[in-house]
Design a protein around this motif. Structure first.
Motif, PDB file in Angstrom:
ATOM      1  N   UNK A   1       0.836  -1.209   0.000  1.00  0.00           N
ATOM      2  CA  UNK A   1       0.000   0.000   0.000  1.00  0.00           C
ATOM      3  C   UNK A   1       0.869   1.256   0.000  1.00  0.00           C
ATOM      4  N   UNK A   2       1.992   1.227   0.720  1.00  0.00           N
ATOM      5  CA  UNK A   2       2.933   2.349   0.667  1.00  0.00           C
ATOM      6  C   UNK A   2       3.417   2.565  -0.768  1.00  0.00           C
ATOM      7  N   UNK A   3       3.774   1.490  -1.433  1.00  0.00           N
ATOM      8  CA  UNK A   3       4.285   1.595  -2.796  1.00  0.00           C
ATOM      9  C   UNK A   3       3.203   2.065  -3.754  1.00  0.00           C
ATOM     10  N   UNK A   4       1.971   1.671  -3.492  1.00  0.00           N
ATOM     11  CA  UNK A   4       0.854   2.127  -4.309  1.00  0.00           C
ATOM     12  C   UNK A   4       0.719   3.644  -4.222  1.00  0.00           C
ATOM     13  N   UNK A   5       0.924   4.199  -3.048  1.00  0.00           N
ATOM     14  CA  UNK A   5       0.888   5.665  -2.896  1.00  0.00           C
ATOM     15  C   UNK A   5       1.951   6.325  -3.763  1.00  0.00           C
TER      16      UNK A   5
END
Length: 287
Positions: free
Chosen positions: A89-93
């Motif tokens: 989810x961090x990488x998606x941001x």
């Protein structure tokens, strides 16, 4: 736009990622390699985004973080499908261009970074098993580079071997990378490489150790336990080529020796022995 490189372990995915970076407009920026499968839950945010001094116990100084280190360049994310969901989810941001806050900071940070994701698991398989967050799957599937196993890319084996020679020669005491003789090159191309690039790299190191500084790597330098290559004798191949008029087998002892991985005296001996054998054949009387 992110790029995803999919291939079995050892197929050279990291090298492809470096090539993408070096051929892009971002080549003057940083190339940051990040294996997200080893990030612990407690330190993931700090490792990715950095932190301010005093943000938590033990934070005696500020840290930039791996993602911010890649600003203006390329962030290579290895083993993406093995990353915990919250890291994904961090990488998606990041892929969506959303700002983030370093741990302990109230200042928004925006990044300009290209993401290259590496995975040994096909994206569709990872998404179906739940290993890949659905939204991240949709972002990563736009541009996918699939890397075939080395055994199906025989023409690349010598290039991989040469790259390994350039990498390891000095560490094994060579002033310059040695040449690979034609005979050894032939058996390498025809070898079996289930371990892909890593297997070739390991064999090159063993060859360098066996050759002990020789400027030419020959078939005789192969370790005896090596089972990836065809060990049919150089003598048999030379005599077959010589009898069939293959040019390299008639190029002179020195040139032929270089190709078949032996010295010129051996070539001369093989020719002499074969000539003597043929002269001893019983002659058929003419009618």
């Amino acid at each position: 736009m992110p790029i995803t490189v999919v291939g079995a372990s050892g197929t050279g995915k990291s090298g492809i990622a470096r090539g993408i970076h070096e051929m892009s407009a971002r080549r003057k920026g940083a190339l940051v390699m990040l294996n997200v499968s080893v990030l612990s839950d407690g330190l993931a945010s700090s490792e990715l985004y950095g932190h301010e001094r005093g943000a938590f116990t033990g934070a005696s100084h500020s840290r930039l973080g791996r993602i911010r280190s890649a600003d203006g360049g390329t962030l290579v994310i290895d083993e993406l499908t093995k990353a915990p969901a919250h890291v994904q989810h961090h990488l998606l941001d990041i892929l969506d261009g959303r700002p983030f806050y370093p741990v302990g900071s109230d200042r928004e940070v925006y990044l300009d970074v290209r993401v290259v994701a590496l995975t040994s698991t096909p994206l569709e398989v990872a998404a179906k098993s739940g290993a890949l967050v659905p939204d991240l799957f949709e972002r990563l599937r736009t541009t996918v580079v699939r890397v075939a196993d080395l055994s199906s890319r025989a023409e690349d084996v010598l290039h991989v071997a040469q790259t390994s020679l350039e990498r390891w020669s000095r560490k094994y005491g060579y002033a310059a990378p040695p040449e690979i003789c034609g005979e050894l090159a032939r058996v390498l191309v025809g070898g079996r490489w289930p371990g892909n690039h890593r297997q070739v790299d390991g064999l090159v190191q063993r060859l360098l150790a066996q050759a002990q500084g020789d400027s030419i790597l020959r078939l005789g330098h192969l370790p005896r336990e090596e089972d990836a290559v065809d060990r049919r004798g150089a003598r048999e191949r030379f005599l077959e080529d010589h009898g069939n008029g293959v040019p390299v087998a008639h190029a002179g002892p020195s040139e032929a020796g270089k190709h078949y991985g032996v010295d010129r005296a051996t070539i001369r001996r093989w020719i002499r022995e074969e000539s003597e054998r043929l002269s001893e054949r019983p002659r058929v009387a003419s009618a």
